[in-house]
Design a protein around this motif. Structure first.
Motif, PDB file in Angstrom:
ATOM      1  N   ILE A  61       0.835  -1.202   0.000  1.00  0.00           N
ATOM      2  CA  ILE A  61       0.000   0.000   0.000  1.00  0.00           C
ATOM      3  C   ILE A  61       0.873   1.257   0.000  1.00  0.00           C
ATOM      4  CG2 ILE A  61      -1.835  -1.212   1.274  1.00  0.00           C
ATOM      5  CD1 ILE A  61      -1.227   0.648   3.663  1.00  0.00           C
ATOM      6  N   LYS A  62       0.270   2.378  -0.352  1.00  0.00           N
ATOM      7  CA  LYS A  62       0.950   3.679  -0.295  1.00  0.00           C
ATOM      8  C   LYS A  62       0.145   4.612   0.593  1.00  0.00           C
ATOM      9  CE  LYS A  62      -0.546   7.055  -2.666  1.00  0.00           C
ATOM     10  NZ  LYS A  62      -0.403   7.472  -4.014  1.00  0.00           N
ATOM     11  N   MET A  63       0.877   5.395   1.367  1.00  0.00           N
ATOM     12  CA  MET A  63       0.227   6.399   2.197  1.00  0.00           C
ATOM     13  C   MET A  63       0.220   7.729   1.452  1.00  0.00           C
ATOM     14  SD  MET A  63      -0.808   5.011   4.937  1.00  0.00           S
ATOM     15  CE  MET A  63      -1.032   6.399   6.064  1.00  0.00           C
ATOM     16  N   GLY A  64      -0.805   8.544   1.697  1.00  0.00           N
ATOM     17  CA  GLY A  64      -0.879   9.858   1.067  1.00  0.00           C
ATOM     18  C   GLY A  64      -1.129  10.947   2.088  1.00  0.00           C
ATOM     19  N   VAL A 106       5.803  13.185 -10.140  1.00  0.00           N
ATOM     20  CA  VAL A 106       6.709  12.341  -9.362  1.00  0.00           C
ATOM     21  C   VAL A 106       7.012  13.005  -8.027  1.00  0.00           C
ATOM     22  CG1 VAL A 106       8.795  13.326 -10.450  1.00  0.00           C
ATOM     23  CG2 VAL A 106       8.885  11.021  -9.460  1.00  0.00           C
ATOM     24  N   GLU A 107       7.180  12.172  -6.986  1.00  0.00           N
ATOM     25  CA  GLU A 107       7.470  12.723  -5.660  1.00  0.00           C
ATOM     26  C   GLU A 107       8.430  11.817  -4.899  1.00  0.00           C
ATOM     27  OE1 GLU A 107       3.465  13.208  -4.398  1.00  0.00           O
ATOM     28  OE2 GLU A 107       3.182  11.112  -3.870  1.00  0.00           O
ATOM     29  N   PRO A 108       9.259  12.443  -4.040  1.00  0.00           N
ATOM     30  CA  PRO A 108      10.282  11.691  -3.303  1.00  0.00           C
ATOM     31  C   PRO A 108       9.714  11.057  -2.041  1.00  0.00           C
ATOM     32  CG  PRO A 108      10.515  14.028  -2.825  1.00  0.00           C
ATOM     33  CD  PRO A 108       9.357  13.899  -3.777  1.00  0.00           C
ATOM     34  N   GLU A 109      10.003   9.764  -1.877  1.00  0.00           N
ATOM     35  CA  GLU A 109       9.449   9.035  -0.739  1.00  0.00           C
ATOM     36  C   GLU A 109      10.501   8.092  -0.169  1.00  0.00           C
ATOM     37  OE1 GLU A 109       5.535   7.579  -1.000  1.00  0.00           O
ATOM     38  OE2 GLU A 109       4.820   9.216  -2.304  1.00  0.00           O
ATOM     39  N   VAL A 110      10.131   7.382   0.876  1.00  0.00           N
ATOM     40  CA  VAL A 110      10.888   6.211   1.313  1.00  0.00           C
ATOM     41  C   VAL A 110       9.901   5.050   1.374  1.00  0.00           C
ATOM     42  CG1 VAL A 110      12.710   7.416   2.601  1.00  0.00           C
ATOM     43  CG2 VAL A 110      10.611   6.745   3.769  1.00  0.00           C
ATOM     44  N   LEU A 138      10.721   6.544  -5.474  1.00  0.00           N
ATOM     45  CA  LEU A 138      10.023   7.604  -6.201  1.00  0.00           C
ATOM     46  C   LEU A 138       8.623   7.102  -6.492  1.00  0.00           C
ATOM     47  CD1 LEU A 138      12.948   8.585  -8.552  1.00  0.00           C
ATOM     48  CD2 LEU A 138      11.776  10.185  -7.013  1.00  0.00           C
ATOM     49  N   GLU A 139       7.634   7.937  -6.196  1.00  0.00           N
ATOM     50  CA  GLU A 139       6.278   7.544  -6.571  1.00  0.00           C
ATOM     51  C   GLU A 139       5.815   8.369  -7.757  1.00  0.00           C
ATOM     52  OE1 GLU A 139       1.808   6.393  -5.242  1.00  0.00           O
ATOM     53  OE2 GLU A 139       2.672   8.057  -4.144  1.00  0.00           O
ATOM     54  N   ILE A 140       5.233   7.698  -8.747  1.00  0.00           N
ATOM     55  CA  ILE A 140       4.564   8.403  -9.843  1.00  0.00           C
ATOM     56  C   ILE A 140       3.078   8.386  -9.508  1.00  0.00           C
ATOM     57  CG2 ILE A 140       4.048   8.456 -12.300  1.00  0.00           C
ATOM     58  CD1 ILE A 140       6.669   6.955 -12.786  1.00  0.00           C
ATOM     59  N   ILE A 141       2.515   9.564  -9.296  1.00  0.00           N
ATOM     60  CA  ILE A 141       1.081   9.656  -9.043  1.00  0.00           C
ATOM     61  C   ILE A 141       0.425  10.188 -10.313  1.00  0.00           C
ATOM     62  CG2 ILE A 141       1.068   9.890  -6.544  1.00  0.00           C
ATOM     63  CD1 ILE A 141       1.035  12.954  -6.944  1.00  0.00           C
ATOM     64  N   ASP A 142      -0.813   9.783 -10.521  1.00  0.00           N
ATOM     65  CA  ASP A 142      -1.537  10.210 -11.714  1.00  0.00           C
ATOM     66  C   ASP A 142      -3.018  10.212 -11.380  1.00  0.00           C
ATOM     67  OD1 ASP A 142      -1.803  10.966 -14.386  1.00  0.00           O
ATOM     68  OD2 ASP A 142      -2.146   8.899 -15.038  1.00  0.00           O
ATOM     69  N   ALA A 229       5.782   5.578   2.182  1.00  0.00           N
ATOM     70  CA  ALA A 229       5.516   6.458   3.336  1.00  0.00           C
ATOM     71  C   ALA A 229       4.810   7.756   2.984  1.00  0.00           C
ATOM     72  CB  ALA A 229       6.826   6.762   4.047  1.00  0.00           C
ATOM     73  N   GLY A 230       4.800   8.129   1.681  1.00  0.00           N
ATOM     74  CA  GLY A 230       4.175   9.398   1.288  1.00  0.00           C
ATOM     75  C   GLY A 230       5.222  10.422   0.885  1.00  0.00           C
ATOM     76  N   GLY A 231       4.836  11.329   0.018  1.00  0.00           N
ATOM     77  CA  GLY A 231       5.768  12.330  -0.506  1.00  0.00           C
ATOM     78  C   GLY A 231       6.270  13.265   0.591  1.00  0.00           C
ATOM     79  N   ALA A 232       7.585  13.501   0.606  1.00  0.00           N
ATOM     80  CA  ALA A 232       8.175  14.409   1.596  1.00  0.00           C
ATOM     81  C   ALA A 232       8.104  15.857   1.133  1.00  0.00           C
ATOM     82  CB  ALA A 232       9.629  14.017   1.850  1.00  0.00           C
TER      83      ALA A 232
HETATM   84 MG    MG Z   1       2.886   9.550  -2.822  1.00  0.00          MG
END
Ligand code: MG
Ligand code: OOG
Length: 260
Positions: A61-64, A106-110, A138-142, A229-232
């Motif tokens: 899963i991904k957190m937002g 794109v957003e930086p995550e861990v 890196l997460e690509i959100i769309d 973990a979600g975009g920093a």
């Molecule tokens: Mg994200």
């Protein structure tokens, strides 16, 4: 007589509309009428069921909205989660085709890799004891909604904009993720600079929240799962031809190229 087939159920119809939009990479209008958060997660689950029926495999899963920067960029201030599948995994070194997406960012995550199940209300120590490894990601959100605009329930119904992820080298989970510098570059130019501390003060709190939110929606977190973990920082728009690179202090580097 009312036709009660699954496809005419109102939530199933919305799930189908959002899933079709994702498959066709074509935006749809925001949802009309007020949904409850329960209904939004129900739509998300129904749209995921469609993916699983097509053969996609769940990988975590991904957190937002776990950082102020993300909440401010999107105008949403509650934490959410979305489901990840193997089709969203982008292999490092293979350019990702921009045509798969509507208007990707794109957003930086861990990322965390679990070695044991996690569920319900747990403390950070318990959360970390279930972690096999951590990685820069890196997460690509769309968003499937026009103009990348949505309400909280809209985005939850749309699987929290999940569409791609690139995971860097897995590292020792003993590394303290509390305050690691993050630099996201596009084509060699710094675009976002931040710290893992922007994620709820420490990314472990995102994992704690993931265990609680997933359990509330009957989503099992188990060994082998990835939790993003979600975009920093705020997200950056992607375009064909770009090369995106994220460096996270102590964890290393993850990158990908964007193709046509
Ligand atoms: Mg994200
Ligand atoms: C929703 C997904 C948020 C994050 O890391 O905060 C998210 C969106 O911004 O489209 O992935």
């Amino acid at each position: 007589m009312q036709n009660a087939t699954a496809d005419t159920h109102p939530l199933e119809a919305i799930a189908a509309r959002l899933d079709d939009a994702a498959v066709a990479a074509r935006a749809v209008p925001q949802l009309e009428g007020a949904l409850t958060l329960d209904q939004a997660y129900e739509i998300q689950a129904l749209s995921m069921a469609r993916r699983y029926r097509r053969g996609e495999r769940r990988i975590g899963i991904k957190m937002g909205f776990t950082s102020r920067a993300k909440m401010a960029q999107m105008g949403v201030s509650d934490m959410i989660f979305g489901r990840l599948t193997d089709r969203m995994l982008i292999e490092a070194g293979v350019p990702v085709s921009i045509g798969r997406f509507v208007h990707p960012r794109v957003e930086p995550e861990v990322a965390f890799l679990l070695k044991a199940p996690l569920a319900g209300r747990i403390d950070p120590m318990t959360a970390m004891s279930a972690v096999a490894a951590v990685a820069p990601a890196l997460e690509i959100i769309d968003s499937r909604y026009e103009n990348f605009k949505f309400s909280l329930t809209d985005v939850v119904a749309d699987n929290s904009s999940s569409s791609g992820l690139v995971i860097g080298p897995w590292a020792d989970p003993g590394i303290d993720l509390g305050n690691l510098g993050m630099l996201m570059e596009i084509d060699g130019a710094p675009r976002q600079i931040g710290s893992t501390a922007a994620i709820l003060g420490h990314p472990v709190f995102s994992l704690v929240a993931a265990a609680r939110l997933a359990a509330e929606r009957d989503e099992q977190l188990t060994a082998g799962d990835i939790v993003m973990a979600g975009g920093a920082t705020a997200a950056e728009a992607l375009a064909a031809g770009q090369y995106v690179k994220l460096s996270v202090e102590r964890l290393g580097v993850v990158s990908f190229g964007v193709g046509d």
